[in-house]
Design a protein around this motif. Structure first.
Motif, PDB file in Angstrom:
ATOM      1  N   CYS A  47       0.896  -1.219   0.038  1.00 10.52           N
ATOM      2  CA  CYS A  47      -0.063  -0.059  -0.035  1.00 10.52           C
ATOM      3  C   CYS A  47       0.827   1.296   0.011  1.00 10.52           C
ATOM      4  O   CYS A  47       0.437   2.249   0.017  1.00 10.52           O
ATOM      5  CB  CYS A  47      -1.131  -0.098   1.162  1.00 10.52           C
ATOM      6  SG  CYS A  47      -2.112  -1.510   1.082  1.00 10.52           S
ATOM      7  N   GLN A  48       2.171   1.116  -0.035  1.00 11.15           N
ATOM      8  CA  GLN A  48       3.096   2.290  -0.116  1.00 11.15           C
ATOM      9  C   GLN A  48       2.788   3.236   1.247  1.00 11.15           C
ATOM     10  O   GLN A  48       2.712   4.285   1.216  1.00 11.15           O
ATOM     11  CB  GLN A  48       2.947   3.254  -1.503  1.00 11.15           C
ATOM     12  CG  GLN A  48       3.235   2.357  -2.456  1.00 11.15           C
ATOM     13  CD  GLN A  48       2.796   2.962  -3.765  1.00 11.15           C
ATOM     14  OE1 GLN A  48       2.581   4.176  -3.867  1.00 11.15           O
ATOM     15  NE2 GLN A  48       2.964   2.218  -5.030  1.00 11.15           N
ATOM     16  N   ALA A  49       2.759   2.305   2.411  1.00 11.45           N
ATOM     17  CA  ALA A  49       2.680   3.242   3.821  1.00 11.45           C
ATOM     18  C   ALA A  49       3.894   2.867   4.629  1.00 11.45           C
ATOM     19  O   ALA A  49       4.484   1.932   4.277  1.00 11.45           O
ATOM     20  CB  ALA A  49       1.313   2.728   4.464  1.00 11.45           C
ATOM     21  N   ASP A  50       4.024   3.993   5.272  1.00 14.89           N
ATOM     22  CA  ASP A  50       5.119   3.731   6.407  1.00 14.89           C
ATOM     23  C   ASP A  50       5.144   2.890   7.546  1.00 14.89           C
ATOM     24  O   ASP A  50       5.979   2.101   7.912  1.00 14.89           O
ATOM     25  CB  ASP A  50       5.553   5.213   6.888  1.00 14.89           C
ATOM     26  CG  ASP A  50       5.827   5.992   5.818  1.00 14.89           C
ATOM     27  OD1 ASP A  50       6.524   5.608   4.764  1.00 14.89           O
ATOM     28  OD2 ASP A  50       5.933   7.269   6.121  1.00 14.89           O
ATOM     29  N   PHE A  51       3.910   2.618   8.007  1.00  9.76           N
ATOM     30  CA  PHE A  51       3.531   1.766   9.152  1.00  9.76           C
ATOM     31  C   PHE A  51       2.299   1.112   9.026  1.00  9.76           C
ATOM     32  O   PHE A  51       1.275   1.436   8.573  1.00  9.76           O
ATOM     33  CB  PHE A  51       3.595   2.748  10.409  1.00  9.76           C
ATOM     34  CG  PHE A  51       4.850   3.615  10.529  1.00  9.76           C
ATOM     35  CD1 PHE A  51       6.026   2.988  11.403  1.00  9.76           C
ATOM     36  CD2 PHE A  51       4.712   4.902  10.509  1.00  9.76           C
ATOM     37  CE1 PHE A  51       6.791   3.864  11.340  1.00  9.76           C
ATOM     38  CE2 PHE A  51       5.621   5.635  10.344  1.00  9.76           C
ATOM     39  CZ  PHE A  51       6.830   5.328  11.088  1.00  9.76           C
ATOM     40  N   ALA A  52       2.300  -0.166   9.587  1.00  7.45           N
ATOM     41  CA  ALA A  52       0.835  -1.009   9.563  1.00  7.45           C
ATOM     42  C   ALA A  52       1.048  -1.511  10.931  1.00  7.45           C
ATOM     43  O   ALA A  52       2.091  -2.228  11.390  1.00  7.45           O
ATOM     44  CB  ALA A  52       1.144  -2.099   8.458  1.00  7.45           C
ATOM     45  N   VAL A  53      -0.066  -1.515  11.617  1.00  5.06           N
ATOM     46  CA  VAL A  53      -0.317  -2.249  12.867  1.00  5.06           C
ATOM     47  C   VAL A  53      -1.563  -3.178  12.859  1.00  5.06           C
ATOM     48  O   VAL A  53      -2.867  -3.112  12.829  1.00  5.06           O
ATOM     49  CB  VAL A  53      -0.968  -1.058  13.970  1.00  5.06           C
ATOM     50  CG1 VAL A  53      -0.789  -1.662  15.250  1.00  5.06           C
ATOM     51  CG2 VAL A  53       0.426  -0.042  14.045  1.00  5.06           C
ATOM     52  N   ALA A  54      -1.147  -4.605  13.074  1.00  8.42           N
ATOM     53  CA  ALA A  54      -2.178  -5.618  12.711  1.00  8.42           C
ATOM     54  C   ALA A  54      -2.832  -5.815  14.369  1.00  8.42           C
ATOM     55  O   ALA A  54      -2.300  -5.602  15.181  1.00  8.42           O
ATOM     56  CB  ALA A  54      -1.425  -6.840  12.502  1.00  8.42           C
ATOM     57  N   VAL A  55      -4.354  -6.076  14.120  1.00  6.83           N
ATOM     58  CA  VAL A  55      -4.964  -6.271  15.366  1.00  6.83           C
ATOM     59  C   VAL A  55      -6.049  -7.546  14.915  1.00  6.83           C
ATOM     60  O   VAL A  55      -5.873  -7.957  13.845  1.00  6.83           O
ATOM     61  CB  VAL A  55      -5.870  -5.096  15.577  1.00  6.83           C
ATOM     62  CG1 VAL A  55      -4.949  -4.085  16.180  1.00  6.83           C
ATOM     63  CG2 VAL A  55      -6.598  -4.405  14.505  1.00  6.83           C
ATOM     64  N   CYS A  56      -6.649  -7.874  16.204  1.00  3.83           N
ATOM     65  CA  CYS A  56      -7.476  -8.972  16.039  1.00  3.83           C
ATOM     66  C   CYS A  56      -8.586  -8.765  15.032  1.00  3.83           C
ATOM     67  O   CYS A  56      -9.200  -9.930  14.480  1.00  3.83           O
ATOM     68  CB  CYS A  56      -7.980  -9.525  17.248  1.00  3.83           C
ATOM     69  SG  CYS A  56      -8.955  -7.974  18.123  1.00  3.83           S
ATOM     70  N   ASN A  57      -9.167  -7.792  14.517  1.00  7.72           N
ATOM     71  CA  ASN A  57     -10.461  -7.423  13.613  1.00  7.72           C
ATOM     72  C   ASN A  57     -10.458  -6.300  13.386  1.00  7.72           C
ATOM     73  O   ASN A  57      -9.920  -5.238  13.922  1.00  7.72           O
ATOM     74  CB  ASN A  57     -11.574  -8.330  14.243  1.00  7.72           C
ATOM     75  CG  ASN A  57     -11.963  -7.430  15.355  1.00  7.72           C
ATOM     76  OD1 ASN A  57     -12.153  -6.496  15.468  1.00  7.72           O
ATOM     77  ND2 ASN A  57     -12.414  -8.413  16.538  1.00  7.72           N
ATOM     78  N   ALA A  58     -10.968  -5.829  12.205  1.00  5.48           N
ATOM     79  CA  ALA A  58     -11.289  -4.518  11.957  1.00  5.48           C
ATOM     80  C   ALA A  58     -11.940  -3.570  12.770  1.00  5.48           C
ATOM     81  O   ALA A  58     -11.735  -2.317  12.748  1.00  5.48           O
ATOM     82  CB  ALA A  58     -11.906  -4.341  10.640  1.00  5.48           C
ATOM     83  N   THR A  59     -12.879  -4.009  13.669  1.00  6.70           N
ATOM     84  CA  THR A  59     -13.564  -3.456  14.524  1.00  6.70           C
ATOM     85  C   THR A  59     -12.568  -2.772  15.601  1.00  6.70           C
ATOM     86  O   THR A  59     -12.736  -1.682  16.037  1.00  6.70           O
ATOM     87  CB  THR A  59     -14.753  -4.097  15.357  1.00  6.70           C
ATOM     88  OG1 THR A  59     -15.756  -4.502  14.225  1.00  6.70           O
ATOM     89  CG2 THR A  59     -15.570  -3.274  16.307  1.00  6.70           C
ATOM     90  N   ALA A  60     -11.751  -3.726  16.002  1.00  7.69           N
ATOM     91  CA  ALA A  60     -10.718  -3.289  17.005  1.00  7.69           C
ATOM     92  C   ALA A  60      -9.651  -2.171  16.452  1.00  7.69           C
ATOM     93  O   ALA A  60      -9.377  -1.286  17.032  1.00  7.69           O
ATOM     94  CB  ALA A  60      -9.797  -4.573  17.348  1.00  7.69           C
ATOM     95  N   ALA A  61      -9.475  -2.347  14.930  1.00 12.37           N
ATOM     96  CA  ALA A  61      -8.579  -1.392  14.445  1.00 12.37           C
ATOM     97  C   ALA A  61      -9.379   0.086  14.171  1.00 12.37           C
ATOM     98  O   ALA A  61      -8.672   1.197  14.593  1.00 12.37           O
ATOM     99  CB  ALA A  61      -8.342  -1.958  12.951  1.00 12.37           C
ATOM    100  N   LEU A  62     -10.624  -0.036  13.978  1.00 16.57           N
ATOM    101  CA  LEU A  62     -11.374   1.165  14.197  1.00 16.57           C
ATOM    102  C   LEU A  62     -11.465   2.087  15.535  1.00 16.57           C
ATOM    103  O   LEU A  62     -11.193   3.097  15.650  1.00 16.57           O
ATOM    104  CB  LEU A  62     -12.974   1.037  13.641  1.00 16.57           C
ATOM    105  CG  LEU A  62     -12.885   0.902  12.269  1.00 16.57           C
ATOM    106  CD1 LEU A  62     -14.381   0.227  11.923  1.00 16.57           C
ATOM    107  CD2 LEU A  62     -13.186   2.231  11.384  1.00 16.57           C
ATOM    108  N   HIS A  63     -11.642   1.145  16.545  1.00  9.55           N
ATOM    109  CA  HIS A  63     -11.519   1.426  17.791  1.00  9.55           C
ATOM    110  C   HIS A  63     -10.451   2.257  18.448  1.00  9.55           C
ATOM    111  O   HIS A  63     -10.379   3.296  18.700  1.00  9.55           O
ATOM    112  CB  HIS A  63     -11.864   0.298  18.719  1.00  9.55           C
ATOM    113  CG  HIS A  63     -12.034   0.804  20.255  1.00  9.55           C
ATOM    114  ND1 HIS A  63     -12.048  -0.008  21.295  1.00  9.55           N
ATOM    115  CD2 HIS A  63     -12.208   2.018  20.676  1.00  9.55           C
ATOM    116  CE1 HIS A  63     -12.221   0.651  22.530  1.00  9.55           C
ATOM    117  NE2 HIS A  63     -12.347   1.862  22.206  1.00  9.55           N
TER     118      HIS A  63
END
Length: 401
Positions: A47-63
């Motif tokens: 995606c040509q991004a500098d940082f990515a942070v993986a989490v357990c699901n996308a709802t958690a990501a939004l939170h």
């Protein structure tokens, strides 16, 4: 006897995916190990991004994205009513008030023009949002250039909910690159473009946001001496700097997601091929096929048609039920969020966002996934023709734009 049982979406798992998960099962690390970082790196690079942070699901990501943006009690979050409830709920988790901006009737995404009008009115009464979540519905970006300009003018944090849109592009750059949004959210649920079984990710180009996102996904804890309030007492030492959550992804999930990323271009190409084929096969039926956002290349998570029920001797429910009875697992994306009982209790009611409501009463999502065969697709279209009939007039044809 029904010849098919066709879901609206389905994962594509091959032997390489299975082998990748088995390899982790045989390794010393089942969670909090090196595969997570490799998955994050693969997505960030794609995606040509500098940082990515993986989490357990996308709802958690939004939170945690909302928390990282500083959203809290007394603040406001605005989003689209045409989305899954998580796009709004993340604001409520933070104690914020949630409101909506109606959709563009063509793209079905949050309408940037209506957003501009609502922001102007909100500024006059001192009720501007702190966060706006722009949802890339069905796999195509909103008018992110216009929305980002509004973000700069009015000072809100722009988060792109791209749960449908990994592999998509906007103005020649990958969704998630950070050119417009402070943070971008991806989902790796099984029906999405790539899957980790369950999983989500936040992408950003801001190192401070990335550091806070990593803390928030793991109890608010850091082992980095540079972030601590006092000198580390040993290699075992850590500090909880804020209230966080156990939102970590496991290495098992990351292994599947990492393996899937090797086929993302293949998945996107097949989805686009099937979408174009639907456009051709559905011409002449009393329905409207998807209309593209100018400058956007969709990832085609969904293929949603809108029926012209004034030309059909059947209701939406009857068409839906007839397709299901024929073994076609159609779905409806989405019930407008403001009409859910929880949000009605917040004061929303019918008629608040008429375009989203009108769309809801006309839409059905047809099957679309990489493993869908042309024979199955032909069957879907044949059943549609049987149920809703032909409209011979050329004036009734609405093609993909």
């Amino acid at each position: 006897m029904i010849p098919y049982q066709i879901p609206y979406g389905c994962q594509s798992i091959d032997q390489a995916d299975i082998d990748a998960v088995v390899t982790v099962l045989k390794s010393p690390w089942l969670t909090q190990g090196p595969t997570i970082e490799r998955f994050e790196t693969a997505v960030a690079e794609h995606c040509q991004a500098d940082f990515a942070v993986a989490v357990c699901n996308a709802t958690a990501a939004l939170h945690i994205a909302c928390l990282a943006a500083g959203l809290g009690a007394g603040d406001r979050l605005w989003t689209s009513p045409n989305t899954f409830v998580a796009s709004a709920n993340c604001g409520r988790y933070c104690g914020a008030e949630v409101d909506f901006v109606d959709i563009d009737p063509m793209t079905l995404n949050l309408d940037a023009g209506l957003l501009a009008q609502k922001l102007e009115a909100a500024e006059r009464v001192g009720q501007l949002p702190k966060v706006v979540i722009a949802v890339a519905f069905s796999g195509q970006s909103c008018d992110m250039h216009a929305i980002a300009a509004l973000s700069e003018r009015y000072g809100f944090t722009l988060i792109e909910d791209a749960a449908h849109a990994i592999g998509a592009s906007y103005r020649g750059r990958p969704v998630g690159c950070g050119a417009y949004a402070a943070m971008t959210i991806f989902s790796f649920h099984p029906v999405k473009i790539v899957t980790s079984a369950e999983g989500g990710m936040v992408l950003t180009n801001d190192p401070e946001l990335a550091a806070r996102l990593r803390r928030l996904r793991s109890h608010g804890i850091t082992g980095d001496p540079a972030q601590m309030t006092a000198p580390a007492q040993g290699l075992w030492y850590y500090q909880q700097l804020e209230l966080g959550f156990n939102y970590r992804m496991t290495d098992l999930h990351a292994a599947l997601g990492l393996s899937q990323m090797t086929r993302i271009d293949e998945f996107i190409a097949r989805r686009r091929e099937l979408a174009a084929r639907y456009d051709h096969l559905l011409a002449g039926l009393p329905l409207t096929v998807p209309f593209g956002q100018p400058g956007a290349e969709s990832a085609w998570h969904l293929y949603v048609v809108r029926f012209k029920f004034d030309l059909i001797e059947a209701t939406q429910r009857e068409v839906f039920d007839a397709l299901r009875a024929a073994g076609i697992g159609v779905n409806l994306h989405y019930i407008p969020v403001h009409l859910q009982p929880y949000y009605r209790e917040q004061g929303f009611t019918d008629g608040d966002f008429p375009e989203a409501e009108r769309y809801f009463h006309e839409a059905i999502s047809l099957p679309l996934f990489p493993g869908l065969s042309e024979e199955q697709q032909d069957y879907v279209v044949a059943q549609l023709r049987r149920i809703v009939g032909q409209v011979p007039s050329e004036d009734s044809r609405v093609r993909h734009a």
